[in-house]
Design an enzyme around this catalytic site. Structure first.
Site, short mmCIF file in Angstrom:
data_model
loop_
_atom_site.label_atom_id
_atom_site.label_comp_id
_atom_site.label_asym_id
_atom_site.label_seq_id
_atom_site.Cartn_x
_atom_site.Cartn_y
_atom_site.Cartn_z
N HIS A 484 -16.77 43.46 10.53
CA HIS A 484 -17.43 42.26 11.03
C HIS A 484 -16.44 41.13 11.19
CE1 HIS A 484 -21.88 43.19 10.05
NE2 HIS A 484 -21.61 43.31 11.32
N ARG A 591 -23.53 48.95 23.33
CA ARG A 591 -23.63 49.78 22.13
C ARG A 591 -24.93 49.39 21.43
NH1 ARG A 591 -17.66 48.87 22.00
NH2 ARG A 591 -16.65 50.91 21.76
N ARG A 627 -26.25 52.42 26.50
CA ARG A 627 -25.96 53.72 25.90
C ARG A 627 -27.05 54.07 24.91
NH1 ARG A 627 -20.53 54.62 22.53
NH2 ARG A 627 -21.52 53.27 21.01
N GLU A 721 -16.35 62.10 26.12
CA GLU A 721 -15.67 61.80 24.86
C GLU A 721 -15.18 63.08 24.18
OE1 GLU A 721 -17.75 58.21 22.83
OE2 GLU A 721 -19.35 59.56 23.46
N ASN A 744 -11.92 56.17 23.04
CA ASN A 744 -11.75 56.09 21.58
C ASN A 744 -12.01 57.46 20.95
OD1 ASN A 744 -11.50 53.39 22.13
ND2 ASN A 744 -13.59 52.88 21.50
N ASP A 745 -13.16 58.01 21.29
CA ASP A 745 -13.47 59.33 20.73
C ASP A 745 -12.65 60.42 21.40
OD1 ASP A 745 -15.29 59.18 18.55
OD2 ASP A 745 -16.75 58.33 19.94
N ARG A 755 -10.36 58.66 13.96
CA ARG A 755 -10.18 57.25 14.33
C ARG A 755 -10.44 56.30 13.17
NH1 ARG A 755 -15.21 56.11 18.53
NH2 ARG A 755 -14.84 53.93 18.08
N CYS A 792 -14.74 53.19 29.37
CA CYS A 792 -15.32 52.15 28.51
C CYS A 792 -14.71 52.17 27.11
CB CYS A 792 -16.84 52.28 28.44
SG CYS A 792 -17.37 53.84 27.74
C1 PEP Z 1 -15.47 55.54 22.86
O1 PEP Z 1 -15.56 56.48 22.06
O2 PEP Z 1 -14.46 55.31 23.54
C2 PEP Z 1 -16.59 54.61 23.03
C3 PEP Z 1 -16.60 53.70 23.95
O3 PEP Z 1 -17.60 54.72 22.12
P1 PEP Z 1 -17.53 54.14 20.62
O4 PEP Z 1 -16.24 53.42 20.47
O5 PEP Z 1 -18.71 53.27 20.45
O6 PEP Z 1 -17.61 55.41 19.83
MG MG Z 2 -17.54 57.02 21.28
#
Ligand code: PEP
Ligand code: MG
Length: 862
Positions: A484, A591, A627, A721, A744-745, A755, A792
């Protein structure tokens, strides 16, 4: 350690008064030599007597003041009026029980009378779990004292005289130091159970061989290095950074020897600190001894990027204020009433902060909302009620329950939940502050200009209650990039570096600093040149920002006219307004977890609709990609029990959970479909692996649309992802209206790097050629079906990734709102053929570093 010629034995002060100490327990009194612990048997910690207890309460042996109570509640020290410091240590190796079986009835600073209960303990449990029950009572500042009239080899009753102490004020004799001969070392404490009695005694014994001053500093506290009780009173725990200050002859030599002695564990077993510093260039183990911070010597500390930007300023340390909480309550009814009143007051304050925070950003409001939900959590209030019923004070009960819950979250080994522990500490502090009348914020109310806050961990409410212009930046020892505090800092435009390790806590108050939030670096005592060049860069950046903002509302096209949509990632409703103001052309990822996490039951369809509508309205007709719920695995929901998983990141998450809980998904789909104008919201499905999953969701969307009588088509997309989804993008694209790559994933799965793992954070780079090749594969598959591809994930917010992604055929970038103007401005300078050429070269490279170097050399100044 070699005892060089510089180490001299210090002479003792002459005894002059006699104090008789009462036995703290009933049991069998014996000689210290019989204790199965050399520190006690050899009198390294001090002189006294041992009692094998038959009673279950440790009582004060004399009138005095409690100097320290060990965090594991197995030992405490009392200072008698004569100055003698008496250590009472229940059992042997009981520090390892970490408090289990012990109840402290006193706290540091408390005055006690002979016979008062200090610590209660569970004799049966100790008999089963402890190496020995033998309880030692020692004079730890023994130099000035002689122990006489010992009772040994017979049974004693509690309160009966056990031994006498003759002597006077006994602080170790410390000759005036030679002014020029000071030395300092910093060393990390690797003893698993912290600086408890045995290692404290071992340290003090060595320190006493030095004629000059030895001080030990830890977390803002200072102890005489020759005093066992003072060292224990530091409360130093595993991983803490100790600063050793030595004065007198051969100070350098002594400081070095002591630092090595600490590093080796002071005779206790050591374990490495499980918190290496992740750097931009790899993983560095936490140094055991770090260099000393001093003017004129620029030092670089590295951490993890939490919020971009730079700052030049001075360190303002945010340290814990000691709050002495009475454990004993003043009657159940009274304490219950006090807690209820305090909770009501904090609730009112939170509600006022929420309503009085227009324009202060959705993140702040969301955090206050989350805190309100915690205040109303019946499990927490019931647990506190139980503590009160068993005689505890309201403040003690609330703090204990919140800390216990925070420990549970931290123990889950889930980075996101661990970050939420900060919220519990925050709330504990707020309520306790009301109950005790103490200040609730650790941040000084008067801050110097350009203050850079240095904290172990900053609490969300501490940051949320600060006006952004009062601070220049933030550095924390712990925390994570998704906490946060990181979200708040980014929303407030404050550069922040987190997970810097305890080294950051040793930065002296007021030290000049240069903070680089883009690289995750902090320079301590920077040179004038570093400061000046950073200031110049900040001024230039601000000017660029203003210029970029002026054109941010225009469509984004490359210099050769290729349309690239730049949209925003949103996680909180209030961010939509910021995103629109920054020129976002829509929302590429909402999100929705913010609505579902940190609450006791799922939000209703109407509640969801209201929040989605609020966001769609704020975006003023621009498209909003919502999403579907992406929980499970690393984001568990209390009201959605899922089976235990050994490897949750590869388990039930995203669409897998949604298809397991179809009613939850249907409710969400209906809420999205009901947003007006129809079609403004698009639906995006996370963690898709197979075409069948997407088809199942589409069937549900169609059924709900029909049931609601909505004829306008609603676009349905899949997130890419999972590596399989990228490889099979042509198949997915047959059922998806669009694809959006969650880098990210995708990066964590392609590189096999969790991660949430701070040890590997620096390896998690979305510009790795392995990831880029899957981006290329996704675009190739989507093109076969004429579908657009967006990104994204985090790399979409990085200007230096933009040419590569565009060169690979991505046509939409969904970024954090703050970077939208800069991103658009940079894209306007690019040409597609050049991007394609550099992207092709990048795919042939072997590492993320090589890709970054290629981009930097092609577009210098990025
Ligand atoms: C991602 O995984 O890149 C993504 C945008 O989703 P989150 O970061 O919410 O898992
Ligand atoms: Mg993700």
């Amino acid at each position: 350690m070699n005892n060089g010629p510089s180490l001299k034995l210090v002479s003792a002060s002459p005894p002059s008064a006699t104090l008789t100490l009462a036995s703290p327990l009933s049991g069998w009194a014996a000689r210290l030599d019989e204790v199965p612990d050399p520190a006690f048997a050899q009198r390294l910690a001090g002189d006294g007597v041992v009692v094998d207890p038959t009673s279950t309460e440790l009582r004060a042996p004399c009138d005095g003041v409690v100097v320290s109570v060990h965090a594991s509640r197995h030992a405490c020290t009392v200072r008698a009026e004569t100055g003698a410091e008496i250590l009472l240590h229940i059992g042997i190796d009981t520090v390892e029980l970490r408090g289990e079986g012990f109840t402290a009835h006193v706290q540091p600073g408390q005055r006690v009378r002979a016979g008062d209960v200090l610590i209660g303990f569970d004799l049966d449990l100790l008999a089963r779990k402890a190496r020995s029950l033998q309880t030692v009572m020692l004079v730890v500042n023994a130099e000035g004292y002689t122990v006489t009239e010992r009772v040994e080899g017979r049974s004693v009753s509690v309160g009966e005289p056990l031994f006498s102490v003759s002597g006077n004020a006994s602080a170790p004799v410390t000759p005036e130091p030679a002014a020029e001969s000071g030395a300092t070392r910093q060393v990390r404490l690797l003893i698993a159970h912290g600086l408890h009695a045995r290692p404290a005694a071992a340290f003090a014994q060595r320190a006493r061989l030095h004629a000059g001053v030895v001080r030990v500093l830890c977390q803002g506290r200072t102890a005489n290095g020759k005093s066992v009780s003072a060292l224990m009173g530091l409360g130093a725990t595993h991983g803490d950074l100790l600063t050793l200050q030595v004065e007198g002859d051969a100070a350098e030599h002594v400081a070095q020897e002591l630092a090595e002695w600490v590093a080796s564990g002071l005779g206790d077993p050591t374990s490495p600190v499980a918190e290496p510093v992740a750097t931009a260039h790899g993983v560095k183990p936490m140094p055991v001894a770090v260099p000393v911070f001093q003017p004129g010597k620029e030092l670089l500390l590295e951490g993890v990027v939490a919020s971009p930007g730079s700052a030049v300023g001075r360190a303002v340390r945010v340290v814990d204020l000691p709050v002495d909480l009475p454990e004993q309550g003043q009657g159940v009814a009274r304490e219950e009433q006090r807690l209820t009143e305090a909770l009501t007051r904090v609730r009112r304050e939170l509600e006022e902060s929420m309503s009085g925070a227009p324009g202060s950003g959705g993140a702040r409001v969301e955090i206050f909302r989350a805190h309100l939900a915690l205040l109303e959590d019946p499990e927490l209030t019931e647990a506190a009620g139980k503590e009160i019923t068993s005689g505890r004070s309201a403040a003690w009960a609330w703090r204990t329950v919140m800390e216990r819950q925070a420990a549970v979250l931290l123990g889950l080994e889930d980075a996101r939940l661990a970050e939420r522990a900060g919220d519990l500490h925050d709330l504990a502090r707020r309520v306790v502050a009301v109950l005790t009348g103490e200040a609730s914020s650790r941040v000084p109310s008067v801050l110097p200009p350009e203050a850079i806050l240095i904290a172990d961990e900053l609490l969300p409410s501490e940051l949320a209650s600060l006006e952004p212009h009062r601070i220049a930046g933030i550095c924390t020892a712990r925390g994570g990039p998704t906490s946060h505090v990181a979200i708040l800092a980014a929303g407030m435009g404050l550069p922040a570096v987190v997970a810097m390790g305890n080294q950051v806590l040793a930065i002296p108050e007021g030290a000049p600093l240069v903070l680089d939030g883009d690289r995750g670096e902090v320079r301590v005592f920077p040179t004038e040149e570093t400061r000046e060049s950073t200031r110049r860069a900040m001024v230039a950046r601000a000017a660029h920002r203003r210029a970029h903002l002026a054109t941010a509302h225009e469509d984004c096209r490359t210099a050769d006219g290729v349309r690239i949509e730049v949209v925003a990632n949103l996680g909180r409703p209030g961010e939509a307004v910021t995103a629109r103001d920054k020129g976002a052309e829509g929302c590429g990822l909402l999100r929705t977890e913010f609505l579902f996490l940190e609450r006791v039951r799922a939000p209703s369809e109407d509640e969801q609709l209201a929040r989605y509508q609020e966001i769609a309205d704020a975006m003023g007709g621009r498209h909003v990609v919502i999403r579907t719920l992406d929980v499970g695995g690393d984001k568990p929901l209390a009201y959605l029990p899922l089976p235990h998983e050994d490897n949750p990141v590869l388990g039930l998450r995203g669409v897998r959970v949604s298809l397991r809980e179809p009613e939850l998904l249907r409710t969400q789909l209906r809420a999205i479909l009901r947003v007006r104008p129809a079609g403004v919201c698009r639906i995006m499905v996370p963690m898709v692996t197979t075409r069948a999953e997407l088809r199942a969701v589409r069937a549900m969307v169609d059924a709900e649309r029909q049931a609601l009588g909505i004829s306008t088509p609603v676009l349905l997309g899949a997130m890419v992802e999972v590596p399989a989804a990228a490889v099979l993008a042509d198949q997915l694209a047959a059922d998806a209206d669009f694809l959006s790559i969650g880098t990210n994933d995708l990066t964590q799965y392609v590189l096999a790097v969790d991660r949430g793992n701070p040890h590997l954070a620096a390896r998690l780079d979305g510009l790795h050629p392995g990831v880029l090749r899957l981006v290329a594969k996704t675009v190739e598959g989507a093109r076969l079906r004429g579908r657009p591809v967006a990104v994204c994930g985090g790399v979409a917010s990085e200007p230096r990734a933009a040419p590569l992604l565009i060169g690979l055929g991505v046509t939409e970038l969904s970024a954090t709102p703050a970077v939208v103007p800069d991103l658009k401005a940079f894209i306007r300078t690019l040409s597609l053929p050049r991007c394609e050429q550099v992207a092709r070269e990048a795919l042939k490279l072997e590492s993320a570093e090589a890709v970054r170097a290629l981009v930097s050399s092609t577009w210098p100044g990025l």
